[in-house]
Scaffold this active site. Structure first.
Site, PDB file in Angstrom:
ATOM      1  CB  SER A 149      -0.845   0.000   1.278  1.00 26.64           C
ATOM      2  OG  SER A 149      -1.500   1.236   1.455  1.00 26.64           O
ATOM      3  CE1 TYR A 162      -4.389  -2.154   4.881  1.00 25.28           C
ATOM      4  CE2 TYR A 162      -3.298  -0.050   4.523  1.00 25.28           C
ATOM      5  CZ  TYR A 162      -3.940  -1.179   4.025  1.00 25.28           C
ATOM      6  OH  TYR A 162      -4.123  -1.310   2.663  1.00 25.28           O
TER       7      TYR A 162
END
Ligand code: NAD
Length: 267
Positions: A149, A162
């Site tokens: 990401s 995350y």
């Protein structure tokens, strides 16, 4: 790019984790469309998953199987990798894509959510890669793609688990790239910005609650505020890079993390 760069993908075998939905499903489809035999994985209603599998097989003419490994369970992950070998006799491409998110300030972040996010986003990538390496070494060829990401490269508030997991994935990718460099196996990370998938739809609602904003404000002022292009990243844009990296043309790309984020991490 050599004209026949994707031709060698035909009859290769890929596992795409978390491919019952979103980015993983788009990548499985892009591979099957180029003749790759694919193992789907992910959670969901069994009848809906079987329809997804059968539809993909019918639309592409490539063999498509499904393995329901839960990415929090190492033994199930190893069985999924073995399933590709049992079904198709080889494994060429592993796409570690399954991912989950929880948005909350660190001081209120539930411990169980932290463990769940690290397990699926980071630790499952290790288990799947570990199990895949001997099969790829036996072929003298392999391609590992980790869907990280932009949050593998930079941080945002309220996404501690995350961001930690995705930074971990980028670090793991570098190590795997170095270890496998002379084995004909590459390992790279793709780092998307915001893509409008079910995961992001959920985040819009979560962020609206956490930040006390409307969903429209979250899209404009939080999500696309970070993306200089002011556009969501598309499945086709991610699949284009993925196909390049798994093709023969991508053989010298390894141990790297590639942003596809509309300029987000350039700032
Ligand atoms: P999604 O929610 O649409 O799909 C996630 C997939 O993971 C689903 O198939 C789901 O069933 C599967 N999954 C979840 N928990 C699992 C478990 N325990 N075992 C097996 N499978 C499990 O999400 P998405 O947006 O397509 O995300 C895919 C990947 O892309 C994730 O790693 C995510 O972090 C990353 N990513 C997404 C965006 C975005 O904007 N959507 C941006 C950057 C990175």
């Amino acid at each position: 790019m050599p004209k026949d760069s994707f031709a060698s993908l035909k009859d290769q075998v890929a596992i795409v984790t978390g491919s019952t939905s979103g980015i993983g499903h788009a990548m499985a489809e892009a591979l099957a469309e180029r003749g790759v035999r694919v193992v789907l994985n992910g959670l969901g209603d069994p009848a809906a998953i079987e329809k997804t599998r059968a539809d993909l097989e019918a639309a592409t003419g490539s063999a498509v199987r499904y393995h329901g490994a839960d990415m929090t369970k190492p033994a199930e992950i190893a069985d999924m990798i073995g399933f590709a070998q049992r079904e198709f006799g080889r494994l060429d491409i592993l796409i570690n894509n399954a991912g989950v998110q929880h948005v909350e300030a660190i001081e209120n972040f539930p411990e169980a959510k932290w463990d769940w996010i690290i397990a699926i986003n980071l630790t499952a990538t290790f288990h799947a890669t570990k199990a895949a390496i001997p099969l790829m070494k036996a072929n003298g060829h392999g391609r590992i793609i980790n869907v990280a990401s932009a949050h593998g490269l930079v941080a945002s508030p309220f996404k501690s688990a995350y961001v930690a997991a995705k930074h971990g994935v980028v670090g793991f990718t570098k190590t795997a790239g170095l270890e496998l460099a002379q084995a004909g196996i590459t390992c790279n990370a793709i780092c998307p910005g915001y893509v409008k998938t079910p995961l992001v739809e959920g985040q819009i609602a979560d962020q609206a609650r956490t930040r006390n904003m409307t969903p429209e404000q979250v899209v404009k002022d939080v999500m696309l505020a970070a993306q200089p292009t002011k556009q969501f990243v598309t499945f086709d844009q991610l699949c284009g890079l993925m196909l390049y990296l798994v093709s023969d043309a991508g053989a010298s790309c390894t141990g790297a993390a590639y942003p596809v984020d509309g300029g987000w991490t350039a700032e």
